[in-house]
Design an enzyme around this catalytic site. Structure first.
Site, mmCIF file in Angstrom:
data_model
loop_
_atom_site.group_PDB
_atom_site.id
_atom_site.type_symbol
_atom_site.label_atom_id
_atom_site.label_comp_id
_atom_site.label_asym_id
_atom_site.label_seq_id
_atom_site.Cartn_x
_atom_site.Cartn_y
_atom_site.Cartn_z
ATOM 1 N N PRO A 178 37.971 39.769 28.487
ATOM 2 C CA PRO A 178 37.237 39.125 29.563
ATOM 3 C C PRO A 178 38.063 38.646 30.744
ATOM 4 O O PRO A 178 38.616 37.553 30.727
ATOM 5 C CB PRO A 178 36.579 37.934 28.864
ATOM 6 C CG PRO A 178 37.291 37.770 27.557
ATOM 7 C CD PRO A 178 38.342 38.780 27.473
ATOM 8 N N GLU A 179 38.141 39.436 31.767
ATOM 9 C CA GLU A 179 38.562 38.955 33.081
ATOM 10 C C GLU A 179 37.297 38.967 33.937
ATOM 11 O O GLU A 179 36.202 39.151 33.410
ATOM 12 C CB GLU A 179 39.665 39.849 33.671
ATOM 13 C CG GLU A 179 40.919 39.875 32.805
ATOM 14 C CD GLU A 179 42.044 40.740 33.368
ATOM 15 O OE1 GLU A 179 42.183 40.810 34.601
ATOM 16 O OE2 GLU A 179 42.764 41.348 32.581
#
Length: 271
Positions: free
Chosen positions: A2-3
Site C-alpha cells: 500500500p502506497e
DNA sequence: CACGATACCTGTAAGC
DNA sequence: TGCTTACAGGTATCGT
C-alpha cells in the site's frame, strides 16, 4: 502493497461497495493493530450510513451520516477483502452492510491502523496532521519541491519518502519516479538543479497516475477488493529488478540500501 | 535540529 | 526435506 496508488484503488473499491449502505454488523476479531482499536468501534458504527469514501496520502477515510469518521491505514501488509470465501486468521475486522456483503480488513503484520474520529478532526489526527501536499493535487508544484530541497543534505530518495514533504509516496514509487526523471537516488537533495526539480514533479505525477490506472502494484497478494491483481508491477522500470536490463539503455539495474530501504536505479540513466 | 538506526510483527523465499 | 536468515509496500521513536 500500500502506497498512494494502492490506497486509492482500495478507496475506490470501498466507495463502490459502501457508499449509501448502512453497517449492520461490525466484528473486531483482533483489537491489537498498530494502535488498539476503539473499544466501542462496533456500537458506534452499526446503524451508520456511509456517505463517502476518500483518501489522504496513504490513509483511507469513510464518512458516515454520524459524526464518526472511519480512518484506516494499511501499513505494509494491509488489504480489504470483499466477501472473502473464508475468514482467515488475519481478517481482524469484519464489516457487514445492509446488502449482506462483508468486507474484511486483513493485515498479517498488523502495522495498519483503524481509528474513529470526529469528522472535523480528521486533519488533526496523528499521522495526518503535518502531512505535506498531495502529489496529484494542485499544491504540489516544482516551486514547492524546490523550496523543500533547499539546503538539505539528505539524499533525494529519503527526502521524497518524508511524508511532510510530499504525502503518499513510498519505496516503490520513489524509485520509479527518480528513474523516470533521470535522477540518482543518492544525489543530495540540496544539489538538485531547478531543471531537475522541474522534471521530477511531473515524473512523480506520471508514475502515480499510471499506477492508479493499472489498479496499483501487487507483490504476492491482490490489492483490489474483488481479488483482482493490480498489474503495475509489470511496468516497473527499476523496482525489484536488480541485475535486469534497464528498459531505457539496457544497462544493469543496480541496488543500494539507503536508510534501511532498498533503492533500485540505473547508474547510466540516473545522475 | 536533521539525520540514520531501530523497533514493531508475520510471511516468504533463498541459502545451507 | 528442514532449519536459519534476510528481507518485505510504513511509520513512530530514539539516539547521535
Amino acid at each position: 502493497m500500500p502506497e498512494l496508488p494502492e490506497v486509492e484503488t482500495v478507496a475506490r473499491g470501498l466507495a463502490l461497495a459502501w457508499e449509501g449502505r448502512r453497517f449492520t454488523r461490525v466484528e473486531a476479531r483482533r483489537p491489537d493493530l498498530r494502535r488498539p482499536l476503539p473499544v466501542d468501534l462496533a456500537q458506534r458504527l452499526v446503524g451508520a450510513r456511509v456517505t463517502s469514501v476518500g483518501r489522504r496520502a496513504k490513509y483511507g477515510f469513510v464518512a458516515t451520516d454520524r459524526d464518526d469518521m472511519l480512518v484506516f491505514h494499511l501499513g505494509m501488509s494491509g488489504r480489504m477483502r470483499i466477501d472473502p470465501p473464508e475468514i482467515d486468521r488475519h481478517d481482524h475486522i469484519l464489516f457487514t452492510t445492509d446488502d449482506g456483503r462483508t468486507v474484511a480488513f486483513n493485515d498479517a503484520r498488523r502495522f495498519g491502523s483503524l481509528d474513529l474520529v470526529a469528522a472535523d478532526a480528521l486533519e488533526s489526527l496523528p499521522g495526518i496532521a503535518g502531512l505535506g501536499p498531495e502529489p496529484l493535487g494542485a499544491d504540489f508544484t516544482p516551486a514547492v519541491l524546490a523550496a523543500a530541497r533547499e539546503g538539505r543534505v539528505t539524499p533525494i530518495k529519503s527526502l521524497l519518502l518524508d511524508q511532510r514533504v510530499v504525502a503518499g509516496l513510498g519505496n516503490i514509487y520513489v524509485c520509479e519516479a527518480l528513474h523516470l526523471a533521470g535522477i540518482h537516488p543518492e544525489r543530495m537533495a540540496g544539489t538538485l538543479s531547478d531543471a531537475e526539480v522541474e522534471r521530477l514533479v511531473p515524473a512523480i505525477v506520471q508514475v502515480l497516475e499510471a499506477a492508479i490506472a493499472a489498479g496499483g502494484s501487487s507483490l504476492r497478494d491482490y490489492v483490489q477488493l474483488d481479488g483482482e491483481l493490480g498489474y503495475f508491477q509489470h511496468q516497473w522500470r527499476v523496482y525489484g529488478r536488480e541485475g535486469d536490463a534497464c528498459r531505457e539503455c539496457g544497462g544493469a539495474v543496480a541496488r543500494v540500501v539507503q536508510a534501511g530501504r532498498s533503492s533500485f536505479y540505473c547508474g547510466a540513466c540516473q545522475r
